[in-house]
Every structure is written in structure tokens, then in C-alpha cells.
Design an enzyme around this catalytic site. Structure first.
Site, PDB file in Angstrom:
ATOM      1  N   TYR A 117      -2.652 -13.943   1.979  1.00 57.42           N
ATOM      2  CA  TYR A 117      -3.532 -14.850   1.382  1.00 57.42           C
ATOM      3  C   TYR A 117      -4.860 -14.819   1.562  1.00 57.42           C
ATOM      4  O   TYR A 117      -5.507 -14.172   2.230  1.00 57.42           O
ATOM      5  CB  TYR A 117      -3.184 -16.200   1.575  1.00 57.42           C
ATOM      6  CG  TYR A 117      -1.798 -16.851   1.025  1.00 57.42           C
ATOM      7  CD1 TYR A 117      -1.725 -17.721   0.082  1.00 57.42           C
ATOM      8  CD2 TYR A 117      -0.609 -16.192   1.605  1.00 57.42           C
ATOM      9  CE1 TYR A 117      -0.334 -18.130  -0.551  1.00 57.42           C
ATOM     10  CE2 TYR A 117       0.421 -16.400   0.954  1.00 57.42           C
ATOM     11  CZ  TYR A 117       0.473 -17.516  -0.145  1.00 57.42           C
ATOM     12  OH  TYR A 117       1.913 -17.843  -0.659  1.00 57.42           O
ATOM     13  N   SER A 169       2.578 -23.655  -7.739  1.00 54.46           N
ATOM     14  CA  SER A 169       4.113 -23.726  -7.864  1.00 54.46           C
ATOM     15  C   SER A 169       4.709 -24.015  -9.069  1.00 54.46           C
ATOM     16  O   SER A 169       4.183 -25.066 -10.108  1.00 54.46           O
ATOM     17  CB  SER A 169       4.858 -24.691  -6.768  1.00 54.46           C
ATOM     18  OG  SER A 169       6.207 -25.025  -6.843  1.00 54.46           O
ATOM     19  N   GLN A 188       0.932  -0.978  -0.045  1.00 54.88           N
ATOM     20  CA  GLN A 188       0.081   0.131  -0.164  1.00 54.88           C
ATOM     21  C   GLN A 188       0.761   1.222  -0.038  1.00 54.88           C
ATOM     22  O   GLN A 188       0.585   2.454  -0.688  1.00 54.88           O
ATOM     23  CB  GLN A 188      -0.912  -0.045   1.104  1.00 54.88           C
ATOM     24  CG  GLN A 188      -2.079   1.256   1.027  1.00 54.88           C
ATOM     25  CD  GLN A 188      -3.242   0.386   1.690  1.00 54.88           C
ATOM     26  OE1 GLN A 188      -3.642   0.838   2.930  1.00 54.88           O
ATOM     27  NE2 GLN A 188      -4.173  -0.222   0.804  1.00 54.88           N
ATOM     28  N   GLU A 235      -2.876 -12.649  -2.252  1.00 55.87           N
ATOM     29  CA  GLU A 235      -2.378 -13.942  -3.029  1.00 55.87           C
ATOM     30  C   GLU A 235      -3.917 -14.944  -2.964  1.00 55.87           C
ATOM     31  O   GLU A 235      -4.183 -15.567  -2.017  1.00 55.87           O
ATOM     32  CB  GLU A 235      -1.482 -14.841  -2.594  1.00 55.87           C
ATOM     33  CG  GLU A 235      -0.086 -13.707  -2.673  1.00 55.87           C
ATOM     34  CD  GLU A 235       1.130 -14.707  -2.138  1.00 55.87           C
ATOM     35  OE1 GLU A 235       1.252 -15.747  -2.506  1.00 55.87           O
ATOM     36  OE2 GLU A 235       1.635 -14.126  -1.285  1.00 55.87           O
TER      37      GLU A 235
END
Length: 708
Positions: free
Chosen positions: A513, A292, A104, A476
Site C-alpha cells: 500500500y 470497498s 515484478q 495500492e
């Protein structure tokens, strides 16, 4: 995988030549809702260096304080694109930057520069600029005004922060100033061998897991930007995969697999960074939370070296993107629109239709113990007694039976010093544990008035570009979280002609997340790092659905609460360079190890110079090293440390009589298609005086040598 790697190396040697940095074209707009057809867009692209300190600065991503920068594999870049209507001044800007995340603080800094620029401010602001990150884990940190991402960098690095902000801003300027009329073409396809779900058993806990034929989103989306005169100015690619082909032991700055894919594409199109800018190719990220690139095993990218792992993953993404770019399925046309809103997360009320358990309030932010464990597949901390899957209910498995759920550092485990340092602030409250159940609190997001791990007011954003909706996610998202949100938005935005919804990950702020309830309950790394508790995804679905509905109904949304700017609240600053030294008979730039007289393709040239510290001058839009070829009697730069055939290594001289001394080393592996001829290595840097504190430039060069 041997065949795949051999193919990757062939692609590398045939495609990857000198790289450069530059800016190209751009465009912008202000008023929402304007129809456009092919050729009716205003488009532009721009690129700028954001590399930062190349030595002695903690990296951000893996959270390892021992992972400090020690040179450059490839430089970091901000890539910006303007898309607007040719009929009026209605624009959006999309940025993909080689950073771990857009914090931010970075967002606030860039927007302040845009607001102060008379060229940009009439058309652009936080509502129609989307800043995203590729999520590289091998770049310098310390660029947040909250403390979590600064911990591994050992403090706030205001110079690195300023470099990132300025570079992103300059890429936007370059993109906007060079805008021209053109068209945008769209393509989507599946890339099936470049990613795996790193926690498949957690994904399978979702009751809707069986509704899909893969446990990752393997769809790649590509936009092709072409001016009306036929000039190709850029490409934007979105593909969900963690940018972690380089492991946490790696010490050289790199854009990792996505940065390398961009380099391959830009090199193919004639861009040569940093000195000859041109075509801009962004390999942006999407909902990569549980995805991944290490498809051959935990921290295993299928090859023998980090460079090869990075290149293999990059080549897979590059090849698919190039195929889609060369075979677009349709021109992108339709409405240009956007919505943006800040939402304070703690206490935000979510309706029952999203929670499935009645109306709920989002929790105060906390980090769980499984966050401390790290992601076992891509970057575990290997701390004794700290594992993924730690919940409030499994103390018999992981916790000493005498521990309480709201205790400090747990008894009976030889934890590392990091936990001891947090021992006085890890006490959660009963309210936290009840709301965050089953997450056991390691540390609260707001420690006290001076220490804030993350911002509690997050930016939410949607762009509509014809049939494409781009959703800016301030964190995420896991695969299933993205799928549920995408389903919501496809249903709502279909009324506006949207057929494709793409998550643009790590956008405008970073908040850890976003997992589903089922994934959160398992409390693996992703759940332990879902800051605002089990109803985080439900809140996201409600907020974005409201924004999408406002777009459909042509309604204005409130700005929401402006996040606090904590720029002047920094307490811990990273330590910079005190001075540089050399022996009395030496000069900065002297050659410590010179080149041989001749080499052949495939050989590695190694040259080492007495150097100053790279933190004295980041050489932004420049280079510490240049590989120069003698052409018609003049020296021409053909490679820099930005090229993947080179590696810049900074070395601290540890001899007792020269403790503030250092060396700069360039390793150049000569590609098979490198022309024969006469070459030299040139080094430029800066040294700091211990007497006056002045910063002084120097240069050095190797002996000439032949490539035969």
C-alpha cells in the site's frame, strides 16, 4: 438495496448471454511526443485467457491458505489496448489483467517475450507498455518470484506463472497486430453508490480531508475506441474500488465485480468468449486502497449470495460505463508521450518539500502487525490478539507489558501457526523501528539472501494520451494519497495540455500500500502494509513529479537500477497432480449424475462426470464445459463455464476405494430469455496416468434434454 438488486438482475438476464474469448485490434508506437487528432490514432484491442489451475491451488489476495480453488465461476482474462500515432511508429500499450496484482516477476516475463518477438520489439518495451491488474482476490496464486504472494498458494506455481505471462503477452500481440486507424473519445462522470471508504476515521485524520466532498474518488473515466470505418473495438474504464465482492470463503475462480462488468459490456457488444472474440472492455482499477464495494456493511455486498453481490457491483459499474461510453464529452487528441524509471526504494532521499519534515530517506521494507490482522471490513484474519491499529506506542492496549518492541512472536496471545512459523525472522532492528515509527515490525521485506517478500526496486511510469495522463502505480494507493499525487501532476502537466490525471493501480510490480503520513500513523491494515514506511507517499510524489517535469521539458530520464530477476531462486514449489484414478468399471467422462429430460427457464441443470484433475490441462482459450443447443441438426456451443449463468465445481471423491478420484460438475441456471429447444452438456478434460505420468484427454456428454 432490494430495488437496486432487482434492477441488477433484470440487467443481468437481458444482457448476459453466452460469452467468448477473443482478440481484436491493436496498435503501437516508439518515439515519444507526437500530436494526434480524432481519426489520427492507431488503435487496437486484444484479449487472452489467463485462468490457471481451477482446483487444489491456493488463491491470492486474502492470504488464507484454506482458500483453494475448487472450480470456475468465470474465467480470467488479460485485456490489452494499443494507442499510437498514425503519423509515425509511436505507441503505448495498456493492459488490464484479472489478477490480484502485476508482480515484478510477471512484468519481467512479459517483457522478455516482447523483446524476443520481432513483430513487437522494434516498437514496444517496458517504457511504453503498462501492465495493470484488476485486483481480484479469487484467482489462483503462486505466480511471483518473491515469496509474500506465494504463501497462501503454498509455494511457487510455475505453470500458473507461465499461463499468466503467456496470456498477457498474447493479448498484447493480438492488440498490436490488429491495429488500425481510428479515434478515441473521452468521458468522465461520478458513480456515487458503488463504493465506500472502509476506514473513514483514518481518512478523516488527514488535515485536507475537508477539502473534498467525498472520502472516496467516485469519478469514473472511460475511453471509447472506434476505427475510422465505424467499428467499435474497445472500451477502457477506470474506477477505484476493491475487487472483493467475493469473500475469502469463496472457492471458485472469478474476475469478481470488475471481471463481471467486462463480461456484461463485451456480451452487449457481441463478444462471446472463449470461442468468438470481438469487442474488448476493460474495467481497470485505480486508487482503491481504502475503497470497498461492500456498501451495506463489513463483507456485506447487500445481497444474499456471492454471485448476487458480484453481479450487483458489476452492474453498477457497467451501467455508468455504458452511459459514459454512449455519451462521450470530447475526442481525445494531443500529444502521445511516456516516461518510465526504476527506483530503489530503501535509502531513496526525499526532499523537504514532500516530507514537510526536512530531507528524509525511505526506510528498509517491513510489514507491520496490523497487516497480519487483515482489513477488518473486507477480509480480516480473525487471529487472536492481532488487531488493526497496533503501534509501537499502544502496548498497554494490545501488547503484554513485558513484550519488547523488537521481540519475536508476542507472549500471552494464542497466535496461529503462521506466526509461529515466522518466529525466528520477525525480529526487527532498532533502526527499522525508528525509521518505520510507529509501525511495529512483524517481518522484514528481505528476510535473508534466499527469502524476499517484495522487490525493493520499483517501476514508475506515466503515459500522456492527449489531455489524459495515466499514472502506473506499483501498489495500492489510498484515496487521499491519490488526491495529493494527482494535484501535483495536474499542476506540472498542465503545461503539456493535460487536464485529467488517472491513477492506474497495481501496475508493473506490487509493493503493498501507499498511505499518507497521517494514515500511516494510525497503523490500520493499509498502514501496516505500507512496506517502505511513513515517507512512501512523499517518495512517490517526488519521483512522479520528476517524471512529469521531464515530459514537460522533453527530457530523457535514466532507466534506474534493473530489479533482480529471481526466477531461478525459487525454493518452495507448489505440489502438482500425482495421478488420477477411477474404478475399474468406470471411464473418465462417464456421467455420474445425468440431466433430467426437461427443464424450464429459471431451473438449474446439474450434471456430474467422472473427471481428471483440472491441473492436468488448464484448457486455456477453451472450456471444461459447454452447454450445447441442437440447431438444424448440429450441436452449437452457447455457454461455457465462463458464463455467469454457469458454475463449474470440482469435487474430490473421498470414498476409501478411490482416493485419487474426482468429479467435475456443471450447474447451469437457465436464464429467462434462453431459447426453448434441445440441449446437452459436454465435458472435456485430461487425466494423468500413475504408471507412465502421461496426460490423456477424455470427454463426456449428458443425455439430451428439452428447455420448454
Amino acid at each position: 438495496m432490494a430495488n437496486a438488486f432487482g434492477y441488477a438482475m433484470n440487467r443481468f438476464s437481458s444482457l448476459l448471454k453466452p460469452l467468448s474469448l477473443g482478440c481484436i485490434l491493436a496498435s503501437a508506437t516508439l518515439l515519444p511526443i507526437q500530436n494526434a487528432q480524432a481519426g489520427d490514432w492507431m488503435i487496437g484491442s486484444g484479449i487472452y485467457d489467463i485462468t490457471g489451475p481451477a482446483a487444489d491451488r491456493g488463491m491470492v489476495g486474502y492470504g488464507d491458505t484454506g482458500q483453494t480453488t475448487q472450480g470456475i465461476f468465470t474465467r480470467l482474462w488479460s485485456r490489452a489496448f494499443t494507442i499510437g500515432s498514425a503519423a509515425d511508429d509511436n505507441f503505448v500499450i495498456f493492459v488490464s489483467a484479472d489478477l490480484q496484482s502485476i508482480t515484478q516477476s510477471i512484468h519481467q516475463g512479459v517483457m522478455a517475450k516482447v523483446a524476443a518477438d520481432d513483430r513487437l520489439s522494434p516498437y514496444l518495451n517496458e517504457k511504453n507498455i503498462m501492465l495493470t491488474a484488476t485486483h481480484t482476490h479469487v484467482g489462483p496464486g503462486g505466480y511471483d518470484h518473491n515469496i509474500m504472494l506465494n504463501l497462501s498458494a503454498l509455494g511457487y506455481d510455475e505453470d500458473n506463472y507461465a499461463t499468466a505471462v503467456e496470456g498477457i503477452y498474447q493479448s498484447i500481440v493480438n492488440a498490436f497486430e490488429s491495429r488500425a486507424q481510428g479515434s478515441i473519445e473521452f468521458a468522465q462522470g461520478r458513480l456515487t453508490d458503488a463504493s465506500i471508504n472502509r476506514n473513514p476515521t483514518i481518512y478523516d485524520a488527514n488535515p485536507d480531508a475537508g477539502d473534498y466532498d467525498t472520502n472516496v474518488n467516485d469519478t469514473m473515466t472511460v475511453l471509447k475506441l472506434v476505427q475510422d470505418n465505424g467499428t467499435e473495438i474497445g472500451m477502457i474504464d477506470w474506477f477505484a474500488v476493491h475487487n472483493v465482492s467475493a469473500p475469502q470463503t469463496y472457492r471458485y475462480i472469478s474476475g469478481d465485480n470488475k471481471g463481471m462488468a467486462s463480461q456484461l459490456f463485451e456480451d452487449l457488444k457481441g463478444s462471446q468468449l472463449p470461442f468468438n472474440p470481438g469487442f474488448v472492455a476493460a474495467f481497470a482499477n485505480s486508487e482503491e486502497g481504502d475503497v470497498s464495494p461492500n456498501v451495506c456493511g463489513a463483507q456485506d455486498g447487500c445481497t444474499d449470495t456471492t454471485k448476487e453481490d458480484v453481479l450487483l457491483s458489476a452492474t453498477k459499474q457497467f451501467d455508468k460505463a455504458l452511459s459514459l461510453y454512449n455519451n462521450p464529452t470530447e475526442p481525445l487528441s494531443g500529444a502521445l508521450d511516456y516516461r518510465f524509471q526504476y527506483v530503489k526504494m530503501p535509502g531513496y532521499n526525499v526532499d523537504a518539500q514532500y516530507t514537510e519534515e526536512g530531507d528524509k530517506a525511505v526506510c528498509e521494507g517491513t510489514v507491520g502487525w496490523s497487516f497480519v490482522a487483515g482489513a477488518s471490513w473486507d477480509g480480516p484474519t480473525n487471529m487472536d490478539g492481532i488487531l488493526e491499529g497496533m503501534t509501537q506506542d499502544n502496548e498497554g492496549t494490545y501488547w503484554n507489558e513485558n513484550d519488547t518492541l523488537i521481540g519475536n512472536v508476542m507472549a500471552g496471545y494464542p497466535l496461529l501457526g503462521l506466526l509461529d512459523a515466522f518466529s525466528n525472522i520477525t525480529a526487527g532492528s532498532d533502526e527499522h523501528h525508528e525509521c518505520q515509527y510507529p509501525k511495529p515490525t512483524f517481518v522484514n521485506a528481505d528476510l535473508n539472501e534466499s527469502f524476499h517478500l517484495y522487490s525493493d526496486s520499483l517501476p514508475f511510469q506515466i503515459f500522456q494520451i492527449g489531455k489524459l495522463a495515466l499514472v502506473g502505480i506499483p501498489g495500492e494507493m489510498t484515496t487521499m494519497s491519490g488526491r495529493r499525487l494527482r494535484s501535483d501532476l495536474e499542476s506540472i502537466l498542465a503545461a503539456k495540455g493535460v487536464e485529467h490525471v488517472v491513477m492506474a493501480g497495481l501496475a508493473n510490480a506490487y509493493s503493498g500500500y501507499i498511505t499518507t503520513n497521517e494514515e500511516f500513523d494510525k497503523q490500520y491494515y493499509e498502514g501496516g502494509h505500507t512496506i517502505y514506511g511513513p515517507d512512501t507517499l512523499a517518495a512517490y510524489r517526488q519521483i512522479y513529479s520528476n517524471l512529469a517535469t521531464a515530459m514537460v521539458n522533453d527530457e530523457v530520464v535514466s532507466d534506474g537500477p534493473t530489479p533482480v530477476n529471481r526466477e531461478n531462486e525459487q525454493i518452495i514449489y507448489a505440489v502438482g497432480v500425482v495421478y488420477d484414478d477411477k474404478r475399474l468399471w468406470e471411464s473418465f467422462g462417464d456421467t455420474e449424475k445425468d440431466a433430467n429430460s426437461s427443464y424450464k427457464q429459471g431451473d438449474t441443470v446439474t450434471v456430474k462426470f467422472r473427471s481428471g484433475h483440472p491441473q492436468n490441462n488448464f484448457k486455456t482459450m477453451d472450456a471444461f464445459f459447454e452447454v450445447q443447443q441442437k440447431v438444424s441438426g448440429s450441436w452449437e456451443t452457447v455457454l461455457t463455464e465462463n458464463d455467469a449463468d454457469t458454475l463449474f465445481v470440482w469435487i474430490r471423491d473421498t470414498d476409501a476405494d478411490c482416493l485419487a478420484c474426482s468429479y467435475a460438475k456443471l450447474e447451469w441456471t437457465i436464464a429467462d430469455d434462453m431459447p426453448t429447444g434441445t440441449y446437452r452438456i459436454r465435458h472435456e478434460g485430461h487425466w494423468k496416468s500413475g504408471w507412465t505420468g502421461s496426460i490423456n484427454s477424455y470427454s463426456g456428454k449428458s443425455s439430451t434434454f428439452e428447455v420448454k
